[in-house]
Design a protein around this motif. Structure first.
Motif, PDB file in Angstrom:
ATOM      1  N   ILE A  66      32.545  23.101  35.249  1.00 54.17           N
ATOM      2  CA  ILE A  66      33.631  24.085  35.232  1.00 54.17           C
ATOM      3  C   ILE A  66      33.744  24.685  36.623  1.00 54.17           C
ATOM      4  CG2 ILE A  66      34.405  26.306  34.329  1.00 54.17           C
ATOM      5  CD1 ILE A  66      33.235  25.632  31.703  1.00 54.17           C
ATOM      6  N   ASN A  67      34.926  24.604  37.196  1.00 55.55           N
ATOM      7  CA  ASN A  67      35.187  25.181  38.511  1.00 55.55           C
ATOM      8  C   ASN A  67      35.774  26.582  38.348  1.00 55.55           C
ATOM      9  OD1 ASN A  67      34.394  22.741  39.653  1.00 55.55           O
ATOM     10  ND2 ASN A  67      36.465  21.918  39.523  1.00 55.55           N
ATOM     11  N   ILE A  68      35.325  27.495  39.190  1.00 55.91           N
ATOM     12  CA  ILE A  68      35.787  28.884  39.115  1.00 55.91           C
ATOM     13  C   ILE A  68      36.358  29.282  40.471  1.00 55.91           C
ATOM     14  CG2 ILE A  68      35.135  31.290  38.735  1.00 55.91           C
ATOM     15  CD1 ILE A  68      32.986  30.339  36.859  1.00 55.91           C
ATOM     16  N   SER A  69      37.573  29.782  40.471  1.00 53.71           N
ATOM     17  CA  SER A  69      38.205  30.260  41.697  1.00 53.71           C
ATOM     18  C   SER A  69      38.556  31.735  41.562  1.00 53.71           C
ATOM     19  CB  SER A  69      39.464  29.448  42.018  1.00 53.71           C
ATOM     20  OG  SER A  69      40.405  29.553  40.969  1.00 53.71           O
ATOM     21  N   LYS A  70      38.671  32.389  42.688  1.00 55.93           N
ATOM     22  CA  LYS A  70      38.996  33.820  42.731  1.00 55.93           C
ATOM     23  C   LYS A  70      40.478  34.006  43.004  1.00 55.93           C
ATOM     24  CE  LYS A  70      34.704  35.828  42.945  1.00 55.93           C
ATOM     25  NZ  LYS A  70      34.223  37.102  42.382  1.00 55.93           N
ATOM     26  N   GLN A  71      41.066  34.979  42.325  1.00 53.58           N
ATOM     27  CA  GLN A  71      42.460  35.335  42.561  1.00 53.58           C
ATOM     28  C   GLN A  71      42.571  36.845  42.757  1.00 53.58           C
ATOM     29  OE1 GLN A  71      44.639  33.677  39.237  1.00 53.58           O
ATOM     30  NE2 GLN A  71      44.884  31.718  40.281  1.00 53.58           N
ATOM     31  N   GLN A  72      43.459  37.239  43.658  1.00 53.14           N
ATOM     32  CA  GLN A  72      43.609  38.656  43.993  1.00 53.14           C
ATOM     33  C   GLN A  72      45.060  39.089  43.888  1.00 53.14           C
ATOM     34  OE1 GLN A  72      43.425  40.296  48.203  1.00 53.14           O
ATOM     35  NE2 GLN A  72      41.428  40.963  47.429  1.00 53.14           N
ATOM     36  N   THR A  73      45.278  40.235  43.262  1.00 55.06           N
ATOM     37  CA  THR A  73      46.603  40.845  43.176  1.00 55.06           C
ATOM     38  C   THR A  73      46.520  42.272  43.700  1.00 55.06           C
ATOM     39  OG1 THR A  73      47.002  39.555  41.169  1.00 55.06           O
ATOM     40  CG2 THR A  73      48.560  41.313  41.660  1.00 55.06           C
ATOM     41  N   ILE A  74      47.464  42.647  44.559  1.00 61.74           N
ATOM     42  CA  ILE A  74      47.475  43.987  45.155  1.00 61.74           C
ATOM     43  C   ILE A  74      48.846  44.624  44.969  1.00 61.74           C
ATOM     44  CG2 ILE A  74      47.309  45.298  47.315  1.00 61.74           C
ATOM     45  CD1 ILE A  74      45.342  43.204  48.320  1.00 61.74           C
ATOM     46  N   ALA A  75      48.860  45.869  44.514  1.00 58.54           N
ATOM     47  CA  ALA A  75      50.092  46.648  44.409  1.00 58.54           C
ATOM     48  C   ALA A  75      49.940  47.932  45.212  1.00 58.54           C
ATOM     49  CB  ALA A  75      50.403  46.971  42.952  1.00 58.54           C
ATOM     50  N   ARG A  76      50.977  48.245  45.993  1.00 61.49           N
ATOM     51  CA  ARG A  76      50.987  49.485  46.780  1.00 61.49           C
ATOM     52  C   ARG A  76      52.240  50.272  46.448  1.00 61.49           C
ATOM     53  NH1 ARG A  76      49.430  45.618  50.598  1.00 61.49           N
ATOM     54  NH2 ARG A  76      47.367  45.930  51.523  1.00 61.49           N
ATOM     55  N   GLN A  77      52.092  51.573  46.507  1.00 61.91           N
ATOM     56  CA  GLN A  77      53.230  52.458  46.304  1.00 61.91           C
ATOM     57  C   GLN A  77      54.297  52.170  47.372  1.00 61.91           C
ATOM     58  OE1 GLN A  77      51.880  56.477  45.890  1.00 61.91           O
ATOM     59  NE2 GLN A  77      53.935  57.346  46.109  1.00 61.91           N
ATOM     60  N   PRO A  78      55.583  52.231  47.030  1.00 62.36           N
ATOM     61  CA  PRO A  78      56.640  51.929  48.002  1.00 62.36           C
ATOM     62  C   PRO A  78      56.535  52.778  49.258  1.00 62.36           C
ATOM     63  CG  PRO A  78      57.545  52.134  45.789  1.00 62.36           C
ATOM     64  CD  PRO A  78      56.113  52.572  45.696  1.00 62.36           C
ATOM     65  N   GLU A  91      44.070  47.178  43.426  1.00 63.29           N
ATOM     66  CA  GLU A  91      43.650  45.814  43.750  1.00 63.29           C
ATOM     67  C   GLU A  91      42.885  45.237  42.567  1.00 63.29           C
ATOM     68  OE1 GLU A  91      40.270  43.790  46.578  1.00 63.29           O
ATOM     69  OE2 GLU A  91      41.531  45.344  47.474  1.00 63.29           O
ATOM     70  N   ILE A  92      43.289  44.049  42.124  1.00 64.81           N
ATOM     71  CA  ILE A  92      42.644  43.403  40.976  1.00 64.81           C
ATOM     72  C   ILE A  92      42.178  42.015  41.390  1.00 64.81           C
ATOM     73  CG2 ILE A  92      42.912  42.619  38.593  1.00 64.81           C
ATOM     74  CD1 ILE A  92      45.077  44.687  38.219  1.00 64.81           C
ATOM     75  N   ASN A  93      40.877  41.784  41.281  1.00 64.12           N
ATOM     76  CA  ASN A  93      40.278  40.500  41.609  1.00 64.12           C
ATOM     77  C   ASN A  93      39.785  39.840  40.317  1.00 64.12           C
ATOM     78  OD1 ASN A  93      40.264  40.658  44.679  1.00 64.12           O
ATOM     79  ND2 ASN A  93      39.219  42.553  44.130  1.00 64.12           N
ATOM     80  N   THR A  94      40.376  38.710  39.964  1.00 67.05           N
ATOM     81  CA  THR A  94      40.068  38.041  38.710  1.00 67.05           C
ATOM     82  C   THR A  94      39.578  36.619  38.963  1.00 67.05           C
ATOM     83  OG1 THR A  94      42.393  37.401  38.490  1.00 67.05           O
ATOM     84  CG2 THR A  94      41.674  39.412  37.331  1.00 67.05           C
ATOM     85  N   LEU A  95      39.224  35.915  37.875  1.00 62.61           N
ATOM     86  CA  LEU A  95      38.700  34.555  37.941  1.00 62.61           C
ATOM     87  C   LEU A  95      39.655  33.601  37.246  1.00 62.61           C
ATOM     88  CD1 LEU A  95      35.004  35.326  36.885  1.00 62.61           C
ATOM     89  CD2 LEU A  95      35.946  35.281  39.207  1.00 62.61           C
ATOM     90  N   ALA A  96      39.715  32.385  37.747  1.00 63.32           N
ATOM     91  CA  ALA A  96      40.475  31.306  37.107  1.00 63.32           C
ATOM     92  C   ALA A  96      39.526  30.137  36.870  1.00 63.32           C
ATOM     93  CB  ALA A  96      41.654  30.872  37.969  1.00 63.32           C
ATOM     94  N   PHE A  97      39.670  29.465  35.723  1.00 61.92           N
ATOM     95  CA  PHE A  97      38.731  28.428  35.319  1.00 61.92           C
ATOM     96  C   PHE A  97      39.427  27.074  35.227  1.00 61.92           C
ATOM     97  CE2 PHE A  97      37.761  32.499  33.279  1.00 61.92           C
ATOM     98  CZ  PHE A  97      36.522  32.760  33.822  1.00 61.92           C
ATOM     99  N   THR A  98      38.777  26.043  35.776  1.00 59.46           N
ATOM    100  CA  THR A  98      39.276  24.676  35.704  1.00 59.46           C
ATOM    101  C   THR A  98      38.133  23.757  35.267  1.00 59.46           C
ATOM    102  OG1 THR A  98      40.788  25.149  37.549  1.00 59.46           O
ATOM    103  CG2 THR A  98      40.445  22.831  36.957  1.00 59.46           C
ATOM    104  N   PRO A  99      38.285  23.025  34.138  1.00 62.89           N
ATOM    105  CA  PRO A  99      39.428  23.044  33.229  1.00 62.89           C
ATOM    106  C   PRO A  99      39.561  24.408  32.548  1.00 62.89           C
ATOM    107  CG  PRO A  99      37.607  21.826  32.259  1.00 62.89           C
ATOM    108  CD  PRO A  99      37.203  22.120  33.666  1.00 62.89           C
ATOM    109  N   PRO A 100      40.736  24.713  31.994  1.00 51.68           N
ATOM    110  CA  PRO A 100      40.969  26.031  31.390  1.00 51.68           C
ATOM    111  C   PRO A 100      39.937  26.382  30.326  1.00 51.68           C
ATOM    112  CG  PRO A 100      43.021  24.804  31.571  1.00 51.68           C
ATOM    113  CD  PRO A 100      41.935  23.827  31.912  1.00 51.68           C
TER     114      PRO A 100
END
Length: 322
Positions: A66-78, A91-100
């Protein structure tokens, strides 16, 4: 600006400039799954099919990578820039799995959603949980006044730690055979850690940790009761933590006469690793002056007759997605 990025071995992906580019990047990441890999784990695949039950040279089940990759999402006030210290940031740092791994992704997104909004009802479906997180990100991104229910700064980090090796049951069953040859390919349990760091004012930073204990073979989230023997209960388990509780309270300045009777509730946050069974108490849960989570651990030598041998990690190492 809302940004989604995936850490890759070949270098950092460019940061998209819109929600549409985020979606396109997610789809592209799925197509180059091998390039997104930052860590590789091997889990024994439980199945009734003869192909999946094929044995390796040591006579044990072949492992499923199982492969695990990191994903990052960032939101800032206008209209936020480096000189505006009061800008809201998430800031949200999550994991993605392959195969799902739908069961694992479901647990991760549920936990992230509850961490961001503890008062919201339990979310049972992954997509609903992801949608609720996405909605919060958009509110921060597009509301010039910010979101009052959220701190000025918050960072969410997720990690998957796997207990790689043999359980006490496996050691007993091996009966002196060569365990080293297959020990590193067996992952029985692990835990998901979702850690939040938030700051509501310039002089007050607070941490919060959510642990989810996992049975990697059965693909289930475990409760404390699941790992206890039939004739054991949570009070018996808590009694093993009495000594470490008193030691910690004394270090915090609590007077000796109060140590024994100081209440120690069963924490909702717990996990098992090679050190033993941990109970984690959040900021202020044991003492009002406690600003950060505290982690109590009792070794397996003190848990004989309480915890099922199949959940006692022996001769093992812990693997992390970090």
């Amino acid at each position: 600006m809302l940004v989604l990025a995936s850490q890759v071995l070949l270098g950092c992906a460019p940061q998209p400039e819109s929600m549409f580019e985020q979606q396109a990047e997610e789809e592209a990441a799925n197509e180059i799954g091998a390039h997104s890999t930052i860590q590789n784990y091997e889990l024994s695949k439980p199945s009734t099919s003869s192909a999946a039950n094929a044995l390796d040279k040591t006579g044990h089940k072949q492992a499923l990578p199982i492969n695990i990759s990191k994903q990052q999402t960032i939101a800032r006030q206008p209209n936020c820039n480096g000189q505006q210290t009061s800008c809201q940031y998430l800031e949200i740092n999550t994991l993605a799995f392959t195969p799902p791994q739908p069961w694992l992704a479901n647990i991760m997104w549920q936990t992230v959603a509850r961490t961001l909004s503890p008062d919201t009802p339990f979310i049972s479906q992954q997509q609903v949980a992801r949608d609720s997180v996405s909605a919060l990100l958009k509110q921060i991104e597009f509301r010039s006044e910010g979101v009052s229910s959220q701190p000025k700064y918050q960072r969410i980090d997720t990690d998957l730690i796997l207990n790689q090796g043999l359980s006490a049951d496996s050691v007993a069953a091996s009966n002196g055979s060569n365990m080293d040859s297959h020990m590193n390919n067996e992952v029985m349990t692990g835990y998901l850690l979702v850690e939040s760091t938030q700051q509501r004012s310039e002089d007050h930073q607070q941490g919060h940790r959510d642990y989810v204990m996992l049975d990697m073979q059965k693909k289930l989230q475990l409760t404390v009761e699941d790992v206890l023997l039939a004739d054991a209960d949570t009070q018996k388990l808590l009694s093993t933590f009495n000594t470490i509780k008193k030691q910690w309270l004394a270090e915090q300045g609590v007077e000796q006469q109060y140590l024994e009777e100081w209440p120690l509730p069963l924490s909702e946050q717990w996990y098992i690793d090679q050190q033993g069974l941990h109970l984690v108490y959040q900021s202020g849960e044991l003492l009002n002056t406690q600003l950060q989570p505290v982690d109590f651990v009792v070794p397996f030598t003190q848990l004989q007759g309480i915890v099922k041998p199949s959940y006692m990690v022996r001769l093992s190492t812990s693997m992390t997605s970090s």
